[in-house]
Design a protein around this motif. Structure first.
Motif, PDB file in Angstrom:
ATOM      1  N   VAL A  99      50.878  54.153  37.453  1.00  0.00           N
ATOM      2  CA  VAL A  99      50.951  52.996  36.571  1.00  0.00           C
ATOM      3  C   VAL A  99      49.642  52.225  36.712  1.00  0.00           C
ATOM      4  CG1 VAL A  99      52.089  51.538  38.292  1.00  0.00           C
ATOM      5  CG2 VAL A  99      52.339  51.015  35.852  1.00  0.00           C
ATOM      6  N   TYR A 100      49.197  51.662  35.615  1.00  0.00           N
ATOM      7  CA  TYR A 100      47.903  50.976  35.578  1.00  0.00           C
ATOM      8  C   TYR A 100      48.085  49.513  35.173  1.00  0.00           C
ATOM      9  CZ  TYR A 100      46.278  55.820  35.289  1.00  0.00           C
ATOM     10  OH  TYR A 100      46.057  57.161  35.516  1.00  0.00           O
ATOM     11  N   LEU A 101      47.118  48.709  35.567  1.00  0.00           N
ATOM     12  CA  LEU A 101      47.008  47.349  35.064  1.00  0.00           C
ATOM     13  C   LEU A 101      45.552  47.141  34.677  1.00  0.00           C
ATOM     14  CD1 LEU A 101      48.588  44.710  34.539  1.00  0.00           C
ATOM     15  CD2 LEU A 101      47.716  43.894  36.738  1.00  0.00           C
ATOM     16  N   GLN A 102      45.302  47.165  33.381  1.00  0.00           N
ATOM     17  CA  GLN A 102      43.956  46.889  32.879  1.00  0.00           C
ATOM     18  C   GLN A 102      43.796  45.386  32.766  1.00  0.00           C
ATOM     19  OE1 GLN A 102      41.316  49.036  32.074  1.00  0.00           O
ATOM     20  NE2 GLN A 102      40.194  47.121  31.860  1.00  0.00           N
ATOM     21  N   MET A 103      42.790  44.852  33.440  1.00  0.00           N
ATOM     22  CA  MET A 103      42.589  43.412  33.481  1.00  0.00           C
ATOM     23  C   MET A 103      41.235  43.099  32.886  1.00  0.00           C
ATOM     24  SD  MET A 103      44.128  42.531  37.259  1.00  0.00           S
ATOM     25  CE  MET A 103      42.771  43.276  38.114  1.00  0.00           C
ATOM     26  N   ASN A 104      41.232  42.405  31.773  1.00  0.00           N
ATOM     27  CA  ASN A 104      40.001  42.001  31.085  1.00  0.00           C
ATOM     28  C   ASN A 104      39.858  40.496  31.134  1.00  0.00           C
ATOM     29  OD1 ASN A 104      39.600  44.725  30.350  1.00  0.00           O
ATOM     30  ND2 ASN A 104      40.784  44.458  28.475  1.00  0.00           N
ATOM     31  N   LYS A 105      38.642  40.034  30.898  1.00  0.00           N
ATOM     32  CA  LYS A 105      38.357  38.589  30.853  1.00  0.00           C
ATOM     33  C   LYS A 105      38.946  37.892  32.076  1.00  0.00           C
ATOM     34  CE  LYS A 105      38.368  38.622  25.793  1.00  0.00           C
ATOM     35  NZ  LYS A 105      38.998  38.075  24.552  1.00  0.00           N
ATOM     36  N   LEU A 106      38.653  38.405  33.230  1.00  0.00           N
ATOM     37  CA  LEU A 106      39.221  37.857  34.462  1.00  0.00           C
ATOM     38  C   LEU A 106      38.748  36.435  34.698  1.00  0.00           C
ATOM     39  CD1 LEU A 106      39.016  41.080  36.592  1.00  0.00           C
ATOM     40  CD2 LEU A 106      41.084  39.705  36.300  1.00  0.00           C
ATOM     41  N   LYS A 107      39.640  35.658  35.292  1.00  0.00           N
ATOM     42  CA  LYS A 107      39.380  34.255  35.601  1.00  0.00           C
ATOM     43  C   LYS A 107      39.525  34.049  37.110  1.00  0.00           C
ATOM     44  CE  LYS A 107      41.564  32.830  31.239  1.00  0.00           C
ATOM     45  NZ  LYS A 107      42.638  31.983  30.642  1.00  0.00           N
ATOM     46  N   PRO A 108      38.886  33.015  37.646  1.00  0.00           N
ATOM     47  CA  PRO A 108      39.054  32.743  39.076  1.00  0.00           C
ATOM     48  C   PRO A 108      40.515  32.585  39.484  1.00  0.00           C
ATOM     49  CG  PRO A 108      37.196  31.508  38.218  1.00  0.00           C
ATOM     50  CD  PRO A 108      37.871  32.141  37.029  1.00  0.00           C
ATOM     51  N   GLU A 109      41.337  32.056  38.609  1.00  0.00           N
ATOM     52  CA  GLU A 109      42.752  31.870  38.943  1.00  0.00           C
ATOM     53  C   GLU A 109      43.530  33.175  39.010  1.00  0.00           C
ATOM     54  OE1 GLU A 109      41.021  30.275  36.552  1.00  0.00           O
ATOM     55  OE2 GLU A 109      42.261  29.940  34.755  1.00  0.00           O
ATOM     56  N   ASP A 110      42.905  34.286  38.625  1.00  0.00           N
ATOM     57  CA  ASP A 110      43.529  35.598  38.775  1.00  0.00           C
ATOM     58  C   ASP A 110      43.351  36.150  40.195  1.00  0.00           C
ATOM     59  OD1 ASP A 110      42.316  36.397  35.501  1.00  0.00           O
ATOM     60  OD2 ASP A 110      44.378  35.819  36.052  1.00  0.00           O
ATOM     61  N   THR A 111      42.586  35.457  41.008  1.00  0.00           N
ATOM     62  CA  THR A 111      42.354  35.899  42.381  1.00  0.00           C
ATOM     63  C   THR A 111      43.672  35.951  43.152  1.00  0.00           C
ATOM     64  OG1 THR A 111      40.099  35.058  42.458  1.00  0.00           O
ATOM     65  CG2 THR A 111      41.241  35.322  44.560  1.00  0.00           C
ATOM     66  N   ALA A 112      43.975  37.113  43.712  1.00  0.00           N
ATOM     67  CA  ALA A 112      45.235  37.315  44.434  1.00  0.00           C
ATOM     68  C   ALA A 112      45.272  38.738  44.987  1.00  0.00           C
ATOM     69  CB  ALA A 112      46.429  37.105  43.505  1.00  0.00           C
ATOM     70  N   VAL A 113      46.259  38.975  45.817  1.00  0.00           N
ATOM     71  CA  VAL A 113      46.594  40.353  46.175  1.00  0.00           C
ATOM     72  C   VAL A 113      47.588  40.847  45.131  1.00  0.00           C
ATOM     73  CG1 VAL A 113      47.602  41.890  47.889  1.00  0.00           C
ATOM     74  CG2 VAL A 113      46.225  39.920  48.625  1.00  0.00           C
ATOM     75  N   TYR A 114      47.286  41.993  44.555  1.00  0.00           N
ATOM     76  CA  TYR A 114      48.127  42.555  43.503  1.00  0.00           C
ATOM     77  C   TYR A 114      48.966  43.692  44.078  1.00  0.00           C
ATOM     78  CZ  TYR A 114      45.865  39.836  39.886  1.00  0.00           C
ATOM     79  OH  TYR A 114      45.427  38.791  39.098  1.00  0.00           O
ATOM     80  N   TYR A 115      50.252  43.631  43.782  1.00  0.00           N
ATOM     81  CA  TYR A 115      51.210  44.623  44.283  1.00  0.00           C
ATOM     82  C   TYR A 115      51.873  45.345  43.117  1.00  0.00           C
ATOM     83  CZ  TYR A 115      51.001  41.825  48.587  1.00  0.00           C
ATOM     84  OH  TYR A 115      50.582  41.147  49.703  1.00  0.00           O
ATOM     85  N   CYS A 116      52.072  46.624  43.254  1.00  0.00           N
ATOM     86  CA  CYS A 116      52.928  47.317  42.294  1.00  0.00           C
ATOM     87  C   CYS A 116      54.297  47.535  42.933  1.00  0.00           C
ATOM     88  CB  CYS A 116      52.321  48.629  41.801  1.00  0.00           C
ATOM     89  SG  CYS A 116      52.353  49.988  42.959  1.00  0.00           S
TER      90      CYS A 116
END
Length: 128
Positions: A79-96
């Motif tokens: 499974v994928y997560l394409q992330m565009n136009k990233l913002k500083p508030e997207d900073t995190a640990v990402y879990y599937c």
């Protein structure tokens, strides 16, 4: 049992893109509904996106709609997560996360308690 391994995180600048991957093993992937969550320092884990079996239905939290896209490739058990136009508030640990279901289930799931299996997480840091 399902084992999940995330990859693709990193340090990027605001406006950049990243694609996270989550490779699954141990159970028929096509019978698993999948989700992405994230957790920033000092905050609770929050839902980001979900996809049903066969990719029939997807859902993204409002804060990422139009920027992030969840998808799955059952032939690759990924499974994928394409992330565009990233913002500083997207900073995190990402879990599937994975939820056992049946292959024709068209539902997606948004609550962390609805998932039985989790990966170890991948860090995404967006600088301003």
């Amino acid at each position: 049992q399902v084992q999940l391994v995330e990859s693709g995180g990193g340090l990027v600048q605001a406006g950049d893109s990243l694609r996270l991957s989550c490779a699954a093993s141990g159970r028929t992937f096509s019978s698993s509904a999948m989700g992405w969550f994230r957790q920033a320092p000092g905050k609770e884990r929050e839902f980001v996106a979900a996809i049903s079996c066969l990719g029939s239905n997807t859902y993204h939290v409002d804060s990422v709609k139009g920027r992030f896209t969840i998808s799955r490739d059952d032939a690759k058990n990924t499974v994928y997560l394409q992330m565009n136009k990233l913002k500083p508030e997207d900073t995190a640990v990402y879990y599937c996360a994975a939820r056992n279901t049946y292959w024709s289930d068209r539902s997606y799931y948004t609550g962390p308690n609805e998932y039985s299996y989790w990966g170890q997480g991948t860090q995404v840091t967006v600088s301003s």
